[in-house]
Write an enzyme that holds these catalytic residues in place. Structure first.
Site, short mmCIF file in Angstrom:
data_model
loop_
_atom_site.label_atom_id
_atom_site.label_comp_id
_atom_site.label_asym_id
_atom_site.label_seq_id
_atom_site.Cartn_x
_atom_site.Cartn_y
_atom_site.Cartn_z
CG HIS A 1 -1.72 1.37 1.46
ND1 HIS A 1 -3.04 1.20 1.34
CD2 HIS A 1 -1.47 2.57 1.69
CE1 HIS A 1 -3.69 2.48 1.51
NE2 HIS A 1 -2.49 3.11 1.71
CD GLU A 2 1.53 3.51 3.60
OE1 GLU A 2 1.78 4.62 3.16
OE2 GLU A 2 0.70 3.09 4.26
NI NI Z 1 -2.53 5.20 1.98
#
Ligand code: NI
Length: 177
Positions: free
Chosen positions: A142-143
């Site tokens: 996600h990051e």
């Molecule tokens: Ni995010």
């Protein structure tokens, strides 16, 4: 040391390809990372990418012992990861709920690699090379997506499992600001 504003989805700065960092151990980089931790902790985030505070560099932070936004998540080591490269360790994909500090109040089910290897450096240029799975692997994906200008709604395949946290999970502690 300060809590910075988090950009929200719709801001074109969240859609850019981030630039690699080339100088490590500098006061500017230390100050930026300190601000990112202050910002992430102020909103109980599981992770934060530099572009989310308007800094277009390949830098993410993540990690927690216990997280109120993801109360069922196992601990993830507190990590500063710069110039990351992700490699899946198998073809296996798993689906789970995700939120994002740049998409407040919403959650969606996102398919991610179950197991991956990630490599990069920390703020001093020291190599980080780890295998991860489950929620840890999800947070990293996600990051690092933020560094390629990708927000999790762009990865949703089933929009019947995308909605407001307070409607999807009434009474849950998994609130968003
Ligand atoms: Ni995010």
């Amino acid at each position: 040391m300060s809590v910075r504003d988090i950009l929200k989805m719709g801001d074109p700065r969240l859609l850019q390809q981030a630039e690699p960092i080339t100088r490590f151990g500098t006061p500017d980089l230390d100050a930026l990372i300190e601000d990112m931790f202050d910002t992430m902790h102020a909103v109980n985030g599981a992770g934060l990418a530099a572009p989310q505070i308007g800094v277009n560099l390949q830098l993410v932070i993540f990690g927690f012992k216990q997280n109120t936004r993801y109360p069922d998540a196992p601990p993830v080591p507190e990590t500063v990861l710069i110039n990351p490269v992700l490699t899946p360790l198998s073809d296996q994909i798993e689906e789970d709920w995700e939120g994002c500090l740049s998409v407040p109040g919403l959650r969606g089910v996102v398919p991610r690699w179950t197991r991956l290897h990630y490599q990069g450096v920390d703020q001093y240029g020291k190599v980080i090379s780890r295998d991860a799975e489950g929620f840890h692997a999800r947070v990293v994906q996600h990051e690092c997506d933020h560094l390629a200008g990708i927000l999790y709604p762009m990865r949703i395949e089933d929009f019947s499992r995308f909605g407001y946290v307070d409607v999807l999970f009434p009474g849950s502690d998994a609130h968003d600001d």
